[in-house]
Write a protein that holds these residues in place. Structure first.
Motif, PDB file in Angstrom:
ATOM      1  N   PRO A 123       0.830  -1.207   0.000  1.00  0.00           N
ATOM      2  CA  PRO A 123       0.000   0.000   0.000  1.00  0.00           C
ATOM      3  C   PRO A 123       0.863   1.255   0.000  1.00  0.00           C
ATOM      4  CG  PRO A 123      -0.059  -1.052   2.161  1.00  0.00           C
ATOM      5  CD  PRO A 123       0.716  -1.962   1.245  1.00  0.00           C
ATOM      6  N   LEU A 124       0.372   2.288  -0.663  1.00  0.00           N
ATOM      7  CA  LEU A 124       1.118   3.545  -0.700  1.00  0.00           C
ATOM      8  C   LEU A 124       1.074   4.250   0.651  1.00  0.00           C
ATOM      9  CD1 LEU A 124       0.089   4.994  -4.181  1.00  0.00           C
ATOM     10  CD2 LEU A 124       2.247   3.900  -3.544  1.00  0.00           C
ATOM     11  N   SER A 125      -0.062   4.171   1.303  1.00  0.00           N
ATOM     12  CA  SER A 125      -0.236   4.866   2.575  1.00  0.00           C
ATOM     13  C   SER A 125       0.537   4.158   3.686  1.00  0.00           C
ATOM     14  CB  SER A 125      -1.720   4.912   2.933  1.00  0.00           C
ATOM     15  OG  SER A 125      -1.894   5.558   4.172  1.00  0.00           O
ATOM     16  N   ALA A 126       1.220   4.967   4.513  1.00  0.00           N
ATOM     17  CA  ALA A 126       1.979   4.431   5.648  1.00  0.00           C
ATOM     18  C   ALA A 126       1.779   5.360   6.846  1.00  0.00           C
ATOM     19  CB  ALA A 126       3.453   4.298   5.281  1.00  0.00           C
ATOM     20  N   PRO A 127       0.608   5.270   7.491  1.00  0.00           N
ATOM     21  CA  PRO A 127       0.309   6.176   8.598  1.00  0.00           C
ATOM     22  C   PRO A 127       1.350   6.152   9.716  1.00  0.00           C
ATOM     23  CG  PRO A 127      -1.661   4.996   7.934  1.00  0.00           C
ATOM     24  CD  PRO A 127      -0.509   4.391   7.191  1.00  0.00           C
ATOM     25  N   ALA A 128       1.889   4.987  10.022  1.00  0.00           N
ATOM     26  CA  ALA A 128       2.907   4.907  11.083  1.00  0.00           C
ATOM     27  C   ALA A 128       4.156   5.687  10.684  1.00  0.00           C
ATOM     28  CB  ALA A 128       3.250   3.454  11.382  1.00  0.00           C
ATOM     29  N   ARG A 129       4.532   5.604   9.422  1.00  0.00           N
ATOM     30  CA  ARG A 129       5.699   6.344   8.935  1.00  0.00           C
ATOM     31  C   ARG A 129       5.426   7.848   8.978  1.00  0.00           C
ATOM     32  NH1 ARG A 129      10.693   7.917   8.654  1.00  0.00           N
ATOM     33  NH2 ARG A 129      11.253   8.814   6.651  1.00  0.00           N
ATOM     34  N   GLU A 130       4.227   8.256   8.619  1.00  0.00           N
ATOM     35  CA  GLU A 130       3.884   9.674   8.671  1.00  0.00           C
ATOM     36  C   GLU A 130       3.982  10.204  10.101  1.00  0.00           C
ATOM     37  OE1 GLU A 130       0.106  10.180   6.742  1.00  0.00           O
ATOM     38  OE2 GLU A 130       0.869   9.351   4.855  1.00  0.00           O
ATOM     39  N   CYS A 131       3.497   9.414  11.062  1.00  0.00           N
ATOM     40  CA  CYS A 131       3.605   9.816  12.481  1.00  0.00           C
ATOM     41  C   CYS A 131       5.066   9.912  12.899  1.00  0.00           C
ATOM     42  CB  CYS A 131       2.870   8.821  13.368  1.00  0.00           C
ATOM     43  SG  CYS A 131       1.082   8.937  13.247  1.00  0.00           S
ATOM     44  N   GLU A 132       5.877   8.980  12.426  1.00  0.00           N
ATOM     45  CA  GLU A 132       7.308   8.989  12.740  1.00  0.00           C
ATOM     46  C   GLU A 132       7.970  10.254  12.188  1.00  0.00           C
ATOM     47  OE1 GLU A 132      11.287   6.405  11.575  1.00  0.00           O
ATOM     48  OE2 GLU A 132       9.319   5.502  11.296  1.00  0.00           O
ATOM     49  N   VAL A 133       7.643  10.619  10.959  1.00  0.00           N
ATOM     50  CA  VAL A 133       8.204  11.831  10.346  1.00  0.00           C
ATOM     51  C   VAL A 133       7.818  13.051  11.174  1.00  0.00           C
ATOM     52  CG1 VAL A 133       8.067  13.363   8.335  1.00  0.00           C
ATOM     53  CG2 VAL A 133       8.347  10.902   8.003  1.00  0.00           C
ATOM     54  N   LEU A 134       6.554  13.152  11.547  1.00  0.00           N
ATOM     55  CA  LEU A 134       6.104  14.300  12.335  1.00  0.00           C
ATOM     56  C   LEU A 134       6.791  14.351  13.702  1.00  0.00           C
ATOM     57  CD1 LEU A 134       2.301  14.269  11.437  1.00  0.00           C
ATOM     58  CD2 LEU A 134       4.070  15.843  10.589  1.00  0.00           C
ATOM     59  N   ARG A 135       6.939  13.213  14.324  1.00  0.00           N
ATOM     60  CA  ARG A 135       7.635  13.150  15.614  1.00  0.00           C
ATOM     61  C   ARG A 135       9.096  13.575  15.459  1.00  0.00           C
ATOM     62  NH1 ARG A 135       5.579   8.612  16.805  1.00  0.00           N
ATOM     63  NH2 ARG A 135       7.189   7.352  15.819  1.00  0.00           N
ATOM     64  N   ASP A 136       9.738  13.102  14.406  1.00  0.00           N
ATOM     65  CA  ASP A 136      11.152  13.440  14.170  1.00  0.00           C
ATOM     66  C   ASP A 136      11.357  14.927  13.923  1.00  0.00           C
ATOM     67  OD1 ASP A 136      11.888  10.796  14.491  1.00  0.00           O
ATOM     68  OD2 ASP A 136      12.169  10.405  12.350  1.00  0.00           O
ATOM     69  N   VAL A 137      10.494  15.532  13.105  1.00  0.00           N
ATOM     70  CA  VAL A 137      10.684  16.958  12.826  1.00  0.00           C
ATOM     71  C   VAL A 137      10.351  17.809  14.045  1.00  0.00           C
ATOM     72  CG1 VAL A 137      10.430  16.739  10.325  1.00  0.00           C
ATOM     73  CG2 VAL A 137       8.422  17.312  11.711  1.00  0.00           C
ATOM     74  N   ALA A 138       9.384  17.380  14.831  1.00  0.00           N
ATOM     75  CA  ALA A 138       9.080  18.107  16.066  1.00  0.00           C
ATOM     76  C   ALA A 138      10.273  18.045  17.017  1.00  0.00           C
ATOM     77  CB  ALA A 138       7.828  17.540  16.730  1.00  0.00           C
ATOM     78  N   ASP A 139      10.881  16.871  17.119  1.00  0.00           N
ATOM     79  CA  ASP A 139      12.054  16.705  17.988  1.00  0.00           C
ATOM     80  C   ASP A 139      13.251  17.498  17.479  1.00  0.00           C
ATOM     81  OD1 ASP A 139      10.591  15.011  19.603  1.00  0.00           O
ATOM     82  OD2 ASP A 139      11.500  13.166  18.821  1.00  0.00           O
ATOM     83  N   ALA A 140      13.356  17.663  16.167  1.00  0.00           N
ATOM     84  CA  ALA A 140      14.498  18.362  15.568  1.00  0.00           C
ATOM     85  C   ALA A 140      14.360  19.877  15.600  1.00  0.00           C
ATOM     86  CB  ALA A 140      14.685  17.898  14.119  1.00  0.00           C
ATOM     87  N   ASN A 141      13.197  20.369  15.983  1.00  0.00           N
ATOM     88  CA  ASN A 141      12.927  21.802  15.932  1.00  0.00           C
ATOM     89  C   ASN A 141      13.445  22.516  17.180  1.00  0.00           C
ATOM     90  OD1 ASN A 141      11.850  24.335  15.315  1.00  0.00           O
ATOM     91  ND2 ASN A 141       9.920  23.848  16.323  1.00  0.00           N
TER      92      ASN A 141
END
Length: 85
Positions: A40-58
């Motif tokens: 599947p193209l959609s990867a909700p867990a990966r999207e959450c991981e990306v958001l968590r990573d960028v929030a942590d990097a800010n």
């Protein structure tokens, strides 16, 4: 002083556009691999991981909510690219 800062901003804007397009090309490569593998193209867990990573990097001064809003838009446009490739 103001003009120099504006020139720096203009330069950074161009860099950001290049980086966003590099990211988009990687998204398309991943989508192609997913399609070939029947995943599947959609990867909700990966999207959450990306958001968590960028929030942590800010480190600021941008608010976390602002950074997350920008990346939610990037993710939405990435999904759009995947669906229309």
């Amino acid at each position: 002083m103001i003009e120099r800062c504006r020139e720096d901003i203009d330069h950074l804007d161009r860099v950001l556009v290049r980086l966003l397009n590099l990211r988009a090309r990687l998204v398309l490569r991943i989508a192609q691999s997913k399609r070939a593998a029947g995943l599947p193209l959609s990867a909700p867990a990966r999207e959450c991981e990306v958001l968590r990573d960028v929030a942590d990097a800010n480190p600021g001064p941008l608010a976390e909510s602002a950074v997350l809003a920008v990346f939610r838009l990037i993710i939405r446009e990435s999904r759009r690219l995947e669906e229309h490739m």
